[in-house]
Design a protein around this motif. Structure first.
Motif, PDB file in Angstrom:
ATOM      1  N   UNK A  80       1.052  -1.254  -0.027  1.00 28.49           N
ATOM      2  CA  UNK A  80      -0.045  -0.342   0.171  1.00 28.49           C
ATOM      3  C   UNK A  80       0.737   1.522  -0.034  1.00 28.49           C
ATOM      4  N   UNK A  81       1.892   1.233   0.763  1.00 30.09           N
ATOM      5  CA  UNK A  81       3.566   2.440   0.644  1.00 30.09           C
ATOM      6  C   UNK A  81       3.379   3.206  -0.447  1.00 30.09           C
ATOM      7  N   UNK A  82       3.778   1.618  -1.422  1.00 28.18           N
ATOM      8  CA  UNK A  82       4.288   1.648  -2.606  1.00 28.18           C
ATOM      9  C   UNK A  82       3.296   2.563  -3.963  1.00 28.18           C
ATOM     10  N   UNK A  83       2.074   2.396  -3.883  1.00 29.91           N
ATOM     11  CA  UNK A  83       0.941   2.163  -4.146  1.00 29.91           C
ATOM     12  C   UNK A  83       0.457   3.566  -4.141  1.00 29.91           C
ATOM     13  N   UNK A  84       0.623   3.688  -2.710  1.00 34.48           N
ATOM     14  CA  UNK A  84       0.492   5.976  -2.276  1.00 34.48           C
ATOM     15  C   UNK A  84       1.600   6.466  -2.830  1.00 34.48           C
ATOM     16  N   UNK A  85       2.594   5.984  -2.915  1.00 40.30           N
ATOM     17  CA  UNK A  85       3.825   6.634  -4.186  1.00 40.30           C
ATOM     18  C   UNK A  85       3.975   7.161  -5.104  1.00 40.30           C
ATOM     19  N   UNK A  86       2.784   5.816  -5.745  1.00 45.46           N
ATOM     20  CA  UNK A  86       2.809   5.753  -7.434  1.00 45.46           C
ATOM     21  C   UNK A  86       1.563   6.641  -8.334  1.00 45.46           C
ATOM     22  N   UNK A  87       0.737   6.766  -6.908  1.00 47.92           N
ATOM     23  CA  UNK A  87      -0.310   7.490  -7.234  1.00 47.92           C
ATOM     24  C   UNK A  87       0.011   9.460  -6.802  1.00 47.92           C
ATOM     25  N   UNK A  88       0.617   9.515  -6.142  1.00 50.82           N
ATOM     26  CA  UNK A  88       0.900  10.549  -5.722  1.00 50.82           C
ATOM     27  C   UNK A  88       2.538  11.269  -6.634  1.00 50.82           C
ATOM     28  N   UNK A  89       2.595  10.627  -7.179  1.00 50.83           N
ATOM     29  CA  UNK A  89       3.846  11.194  -7.970  1.00 50.83           C
ATOM     30  C   UNK A  89       3.154  10.761  -9.756  1.00 50.83           C
ATOM     31  N   UNK A  90       2.687   9.741  -9.703  1.00 51.16           N
ATOM     32  CA  UNK A  90       2.223   9.373 -11.692  1.00 51.16           C
ATOM     33  C   UNK A  90       0.898   9.989 -11.827  1.00 51.16           C
ATOM     34  N   UNK A  91      -0.251   9.599 -10.287  1.00 53.85           N
ATOM     35  CA  UNK A  91      -1.768   9.960 -10.967  1.00 53.85           C
ATOM     36  C   UNK A  91      -2.404   9.141 -10.954  1.00 53.85           C
ATOM     37  N   UNK A  92      -3.272   9.057 -12.080  1.00 55.80           N
ATOM     38  CA  UNK A  92      -4.329   8.171 -11.690  1.00 55.80           C
ATOM     39  C   UNK A  92      -4.296   7.288 -12.692  1.00 55.80           C
ATOM     40  N   UNK A  93      -4.496   5.934 -12.120  1.00 54.61           N
ATOM     41  CA  UNK A  93      -4.171   5.271 -13.489  1.00 54.61           C
ATOM     42  C   UNK A  93      -5.025   4.455 -14.099  1.00 54.61           C
ATOM     43  N   UNK A  94      -6.050   5.059 -13.950  1.00 57.40           N
ATOM     44  CA  UNK A  94      -6.892   4.418 -14.679  1.00 57.40           C
ATOM     45  C   UNK A  94      -6.901   5.193 -16.615  1.00 57.40           C
ATOM     46  N   UNK A  95      -6.273   7.034 -16.289  1.00 59.23           N
ATOM     47  CA  UNK A  95      -6.180   7.243 -17.139  1.00 59.23           C
ATOM     48  C   UNK A  95      -4.612   6.991 -18.273  1.00 59.23           C
ATOM     49  N   UNK A  96      -5.247   7.164 -19.206  1.00 61.00           N
ATOM     50  CA  UNK A  96      -5.288   6.836 -21.066  1.00 61.00           C
ATOM     51  C   UNK A  96      -3.351   7.304 -20.287  1.00 61.00           C
TER      52      UNK A  96
END
Length: 116
Positions: A80-96
């Motif tokens: 969950x820590x890694x996933x939060x960092x990914x979402x914070x840096x990369x953004x919403x992965x549901x976007x193309x």
């Protein structure tokens, strides 16, 4: 035995790789393997013999030639820590054209500070 998972991420915007890795290190997450990769549609779009696939070029970012695939062996509680960092840096992965992330359970591991 502590439960572990293999987290795999395909990062489409390679310019975000260093900020992502730096943010992971700030959270105490270390030990990633990073490979250059290319998606299936992008690879097929290179083929001049198949005009249908070549027409995919209009949908793909012509500047981006590759992605980065990141492999990480993580304790369950670090996922969950890694996933939060990914979402914070990369953004919403549901976007193309952002990325994909998934995990697989690890049954056994050696070479990363002993066996799991």
């Amino acid at each position: 035995m502590e439960h572990m998972q293999l987290l795999i991420m395909v990062l489409n915007d390679v310019d975000l790789l260093n900020p992502l890795l730096e943010s992971l290190m700030e959270k105490g997450i270390r030990g990633a393997t990073i490979l250059s990769s290319t998606g299936m549609a992008r690879e097929l779009a290179k083929d001049e013999d198949f005009p249908l696939f070549g027409s995919l070029r209009i949908w793909l970012d012509p500047e981006r030639q590759e992605s980065k695939t990141i492999f990480m062996v993580l304790k369950d509680q670090d996922v969950p820590v890694v996933k939060k960092v990914v979402h914070d840096v990369v953004g919403d992965l549901s976007k193309p054209d952002t990325g994909v992330i998934f995990t697989l359970p690890i049954l056994d591991v050696e070479g990363i500070g002993g066996k799991a």
